[in-house]
Design a protein around this motif. Structure first.
Motif, short mmCIF file in Angstrom:
data_model
loop_
_atom_site.label_atom_id
_atom_site.label_comp_id
_atom_site.label_asym_id
_atom_site.label_seq_id
_atom_site.Cartn_x
_atom_site.Cartn_y
_atom_site.Cartn_z
N PHE A 78 4.78 -4.24 -1.78
CA PHE A 78 4.53 -2.96 -2.63
C PHE A 78 4.11 -3.24 -4.23
CE2 PHE A 78 6.18 -1.15 1.49
CZ PHE A 78 5.26 -0.30 1.57
N SER A 79 4.95 -4.13 -4.62
CA SER A 79 4.51 -4.55 -5.95
C SER A 79 3.10 -4.85 -6.35
CB SER A 79 5.30 -5.69 -6.63
OG SER A 79 6.76 -5.29 -6.54
N GLU A 80 2.56 -5.65 -5.22
CA GLU A 80 1.10 -5.89 -5.36
C GLU A 80 0.17 -4.49 -5.18
OE1 GLU A 80 0.50 -8.80 -2.50
OE2 GLU A 80 1.76 -10.63 -3.58
N LEU A 81 0.74 -3.82 -4.23
CA LEU A 81 -0.29 -2.70 -3.96
C LEU A 81 0.04 -1.44 -4.86
CD1 LEU A 81 0.60 -2.15 -0.42
CD2 LEU A 81 -1.54 -3.04 -1.26
N GLN A 82 0.78 -1.56 -6.08
CA GLN A 82 0.99 -0.59 -7.15
C GLN A 82 -0.13 -0.24 -7.69
OE1 GLN A 82 4.08 -1.67 -9.93
NE2 GLN A 82 4.24 0.56 -10.74
N PRO A 83 -1.21 -0.95 -8.00
CA PRO A 83 -2.38 -0.30 -8.69
C PRO A 83 -3.30 0.41 -7.59
CG PRO A 83 -2.25 -2.85 -9.08
CD PRO A 83 -1.10 -2.54 -8.09
N LEU A 84 -3.38 0.14 -6.37
CA LEU A 84 -4.05 0.82 -5.19
C LEU A 84 -3.40 2.38 -5.13
CD1 LEU A 84 -6.09 1.14 -3.19
CD2 LEU A 84 -4.62 -0.06 -1.60
N MET A 85 -1.96 2.26 -5.15
CA MET A 85 -1.25 3.40 -4.97
C MET A 85 -1.62 4.40 -6.16
SD MET A 85 2.28 1.72 -3.64
CE MET A 85 3.04 3.31 -3.78
N LYS A 86 -1.85 4.00 -7.34
CA LYS A 86 -2.25 4.64 -8.56
C LYS A 86 -3.51 5.30 -8.49
CE LYS A 86 1.01 2.29 -11.96
NZ LYS A 86 0.88 1.43 -13.31
N GLN A 87 -4.35 4.49 -7.72
CA GLN A 87 -5.71 4.81 -7.52
C GLN A 87 -5.93 6.01 -6.43
OE1 GLN A 87 -8.17 1.90 -6.37
NE2 GLN A 87 -10.09 3.26 -6.12
N LEU A 88 -4.85 5.97 -5.35
CA LEU A 88 -4.84 6.69 -4.63
C LEU A 88 -4.39 8.16 -5.03
CD1 LEU A 88 -3.69 4.64 -1.08
CD2 LEU A 88 -5.92 5.53 -1.79
N GLY A 89 -3.46 8.14 -5.87
CA GLY A 89 -2.83 9.21 -6.32
C GLY A 89 -3.96 9.97 -7.00
N GLY A 90 -4.84 9.11 -8.06
CA GLY A 90 -5.72 9.96 -8.55
C GLY A 90 -6.69 10.75 -7.62
N GLN A 91 -7.03 10.14 -6.64
CA GLN A 91 -8.13 10.63 -5.52
C GLN A 91 -7.23 11.70 -5.01
OE1 GLN A 91 -9.03 7.58 -3.01
NE2 GLN A 91 -10.29 6.31 -4.48
N LEU A 92 -6.18 11.83 -4.67
CA LEU A 92 -5.44 13.06 -3.85
C LEU A 92 -5.35 14.28 -4.90
CD1 LEU A 92 -3.45 13.95 -1.93
CD2 LEU A 92 -1.51 13.13 -2.76
N ASP A 93 -5.02 13.81 -6.30
CA ASP A 93 -5.33 14.89 -7.16
C ASP A 93 -6.76 15.64 -7.14
OD1 ASP A 93 -2.62 14.45 -7.91
OD2 ASP A 93 -3.40 13.26 -9.73
N GLN A 94 -8.09 14.87 -7.14
CA GLN A 94 -9.12 15.29 -6.94
C GLN A 94 -9.44 16.35 -5.71
OE1 GLN A 94 -11.30 15.36 -9.46
NE2 GLN A 94 -12.64 16.49 -8.18
N LEU A 95 -8.90 15.59 -4.63
CA LEU A 95 -8.94 16.37 -3.39
C LEU A 95 -8.18 17.71 -3.32
CD1 LEU A 95 -8.35 13.57 -0.77
CD2 LEU A 95 -10.49 14.53 -1.05
N VAL A 96 -7.11 17.75 -3.99
CA VAL A 96 -6.41 19.08 -4.13
C VAL A 96 -7.47 20.11 -4.76
CG1 VAL A 96 -4.37 20.36 -5.10
CG2 VAL A 96 -4.20 18.11 -4.01
N VAL A 97 -7.83 19.55 -6.05
CA VAL A 97 -8.78 20.43 -6.80
C VAL A 97 -10.10 20.79 -6.03
CG1 VAL A 97 -10.40 20.54 -8.74
CG2 VAL A 97 -8.06 19.45 -8.87
N ASP A 98 -10.71 19.83 -5.26
CA ASP A 98 -11.93 20.26 -4.28
C ASP A 98 -11.32 21.14 -3.38
OD1 ASP A 98 -13.10 18.68 -5.98
OD2 ASP A 98 -13.33 16.92 -4.59
N ALA A 99 -10.25 21.09 -2.73
CA ALA A 99 -9.77 22.10 -1.53
C ALA A 99 -9.75 23.55 -2.00
CB ALA A 99 -8.65 21.44 -0.98
N ALA A 100 -9.23 23.39 -3.22
CA ALA A 100 -9.01 24.79 -3.85
C ALA A 100 -10.31 25.44 -3.99
CB ALA A 100 -8.17 24.71 -4.87
#
Length: 672
Positions: A78-100
């Motif tokens: 999970f230490s290696e996946l930390q950059p990917l997790m940060k990227q997915l977090g950003g995409q999730l925020d955008q999805l929330v905005v688009d859904a609204a």
């Protein structure tokens, strides 16, 4: 064992010393063995208890070390996946905005739609031939099943890849209704009980469907028509390939399930038809090497013109494949006696005079379609005869008919063959008054198989045996004429044709008797009614006159153009009656094959079978009885038979086949 020894020792009697000693010894030995076993048991328990402490501790320690390794590896991962997790977090925020945002848009559309009136608005379906998934149009339709119950089922239909398909469920594989839309036509259906119905007719079958509204029906009909036009435009170069793979045409007449080897098929029929002058090119556009034909017009067609002819309806043109369909000999003769040249001389007589341009290969479909409709439906290029021309034509045909009648009435009599030895099922009584039974067989070697195939589905006819038998050709029929019939009083003898009878139907009437197919085709082109009735001659029809003329091909031509096989004259006699009276066995076969009612009686209450029995015509009597047996076997199947065929191993059919083989073998043997 110790308990048993104690019981035995307690039961030992006092006065029997030997038994007491024996019981005491056994008890002593058993007690000693018991003590040894107890010591061993206690030892094993102590060993296990001491071992258990160390084993459990050892296992627990191993388990803890395994957890340590697992979580350590998980932490590293999970230490290696930390950059990917940060990227997915950003995409999730955008999805929330688009859904609204999408939610707000949908709410606005919903409120707008609620204010709309849908009382007169149907679901809108648009035809899109360039759709990404290849589906030009899709939606639910009711489909009528082809079984005996004619049930209606709701199915999901779609037009895709130049095909019409449907599915019962979305996960099911599509069922193809039309293999290639270029070979089908679509039309409204107003003659059934349900509303909003339309029918898609292909060369192999027809599919009846029902839409939910008139707008949807029209949308589907338009979509199918557009798909047909698009298929011709986009796949014009695949005509030859289509010709090879397309299935057999519905223009083929039902021949009762006859084996393929009994009919001309493929290259044999193609070569014979194309050998006729003018048939090597399409009759309407001149495309070389045609592979289709119109059997009621007697012309050859290319694939594009055949599709247009099929869209005209069978009352104008019946289309059949020259390479894929089976051809009966009488139908092949009909094609060979007409041809493109003869028909074009009739239907294009005034084309150059009117300045109409004949289509060429490669012309747009709509231009070819307009020309064909003008030619065959409107008959715009047909030259209409004047009263004088029609009068001369009728007089000429009546004279020709009289010459044929007189030439056949003086034929030398044939020696009567020996009386046939028929079995009980085929027994024919002799004619009254000592008249010798007629045994003039009218079967032709090349037509025997085709005519009998309607009544026989199993045995192979030995037509080769009759090749040298001298049997009279049934295509020309019997040349006998009934004496003193009104039809022998030709118009030429009357001196002048009554103006009341100057009708194209009269030309068809006399041309049918004179065996002139070209004059018959010309009369039909001039608007003659195929079931025209001559009120001056006992209400006889052209088909009845064709029977008297003795030509099987003439009868076939009239039947292909819609003649009523059961229409009766003033004496209540139909074509089957007249063919039986004249002894035209081939025509009797043809009429039975085309659905003639053999139970119809004339004004003297005589059926065709009664007439044949009185004339002692064994051939026709047998045919009528076999046809009756065939009809009874089909009826015995009941309304639930989907195939229309009777069971191949039923006792009735075995008896029928045996009877048929016996009759045909007798026919061939006696003809030699």
């Amino acid at each position: 064992e110790k308990e048993t020894a104690l019981i035995k020792n307690a039961q030992a009697p006092r006065n029997k010393q030997h038994e007491v000693e024996e019981a005491t010894n056994i008890l002593t030995a058993t007690r000693k063995c018991f003590r040894h076993i107890v010591l061993d048991y206690v030892l094993q328990i102590n060993v296990l208890q001491s071992k258990r402490r160390s084993e459990i501790l050892k296992s627990m320690l191993s388990f803890m070390y395994a957890h340590l390794t697992f979580f350590h590896q998980g932490y590293d991962l999970f230490s290696e996946l930390q950059p990917l997790m940060k990227q997915l977090g950003g995409q999730l925020d955008q999805l929330v905005v688009d859904a609204a945002k999408e939610k707000r848009d949908m709410e606005q559309k919903h409120s707008t739609i609620q204010q709309k009136d849908f009382s007169n608005d149907d679901t809108k379906l648009e035809y899109n031939v360039d759709a990404e998934n290849g589906i030009a149009m899709e939606g639910y339709l009711f489909k009528r099943a082809s079984n005996a119950f004619k049930t209606w089922n709701r199915r999901w239909f779609s037009i895709q890849n130049n095909q019409l398909v449907y599915q019962k469920k979305f996960k099911d594989n599509p069922t193809v209704v039309v293999e290639d839309l270029r070979l089908c036509t679509v039309k409204h259906c107003e003659d059934i009980e349900r509303r909003f119905c339309f029918e898609v007719v292909s060369p192999t079958k027809s599919c009846m469907m029902q839409a939910d509204s008139e707008k949807l029906r029209q949308a589907w009909i338009t979509a199918v028509q557009n798909s047909i036009a698009t298929a011709f435009r986009d796949k014009g170069d695949d005509s030859e390939k289509l010709d090879r793979k397309s299935s057999t045409s519905t223009g083929s007449l039902d021949s009762g399930g006859e084996p393929k080897e009994r009919l001309l098929k493929g290259e044999s029929a193609l070569q014979k038809v194309l050998a006729i002058p003018g048939n090597s090119c399409c009759c309407d556009c001149g495309q070389p090497d045609p592979r289709w034909a119109s059997i009621n017009l007697g012309i050859t067609l290319c694939i594009q013109c055949s599709g247009i002819h099929r869209s005209l309806g069978v009352h104008f043109s019946k289309v059949r494949s020259l390479t894929l369909d089976s051809w009966e000999p009488e139908l092949l003769k009909l094609m060979c006696e007409l041809g493109n040249k003869a028909i074009n001389e009739i239907y294009e007589a005034r084309r150059e005079e009117l300045g109409a341009r004949k289509p060429q290969p490669g012309d747009p479909r709509h231009e070819v379609e307009a020309y064909i409709k003008a030619k065959y439906v409107d008959r715009r290029f047909v030259r209409r005869p004047s009263d004088e021309e029609l009068r001369n034509k009728v007089v000429s045909l009546s004279k020709q008919e009289k010459r044929l009648s007189s030439s056949t009435e003086h034929l030398p009599p044939r020696a009567p063959p020996p009386t046939p030895k028929l079995g009980p099922a085929l027994n024919v009584p002799a004619a009254a008054g000592g008249v010798e039974a007629r045994r003039d067989s009218l079967f032709c070697p090349d037509e025997l198989d085709s005519l009998f195939s309607y009544f026989d589905n199993s045995s192979k006819l030995r037509s080769s045996k009759s090749a040298d038998s001298g049997i009279q050709n049934s295509a020309d029929g019997s040349r006998e004429m009934l004496a003193n019939t009104p039809s022998n009083n030709s118009l030429a003898d009357a001196g002048e044709t009554p103006r009341l009878l100057l009708d194209p139907g009269l030309q068809l009437y006399w041309a049918s008797c004179a065996r002139s197919l070209r004059d018959m085709a010309e009369a039909l082109a001039h608007g003659a009614e195929v079931n025209w009735v001559n009120t001056e001659e006992e209400k006889r029809t052209p088909l009845i006159m064709a029977v008297q003329g003795g030509s099987l091909v003439t009868c076939e031509f009239l039947l292909q153009n819609g003649a009523n096989v059961n229409q009766q004259d003033a004496q209540g006699r139909g074509p089957l009656h007249h063919a039986t009276m004249l002894g035209h066995t081939g025509q009797v076969c043809l009429f039975l094959k085309r659905g003639a009612n053999q139970n119809a009686a004339d004004i003297d209450e005589k059926t065709p079978l009664t007439v044949a029995v009185e004339a002692a015509n064994a051939d026709i009597v047998t045919l009528l009885r076999l046809a009756k047996m065939n009809e009874e076997m089909r009826e015995s199947e009941g309304p639930y038979s989907q195939s229309g065929q009777y069971h191949s191993n039923s006792p009735t059919e075995m008896q029928y086949r045996k009877c048929m083989e016996e009759f045909i073998n007798l026919q061939l043997d006696e003809s030699q």
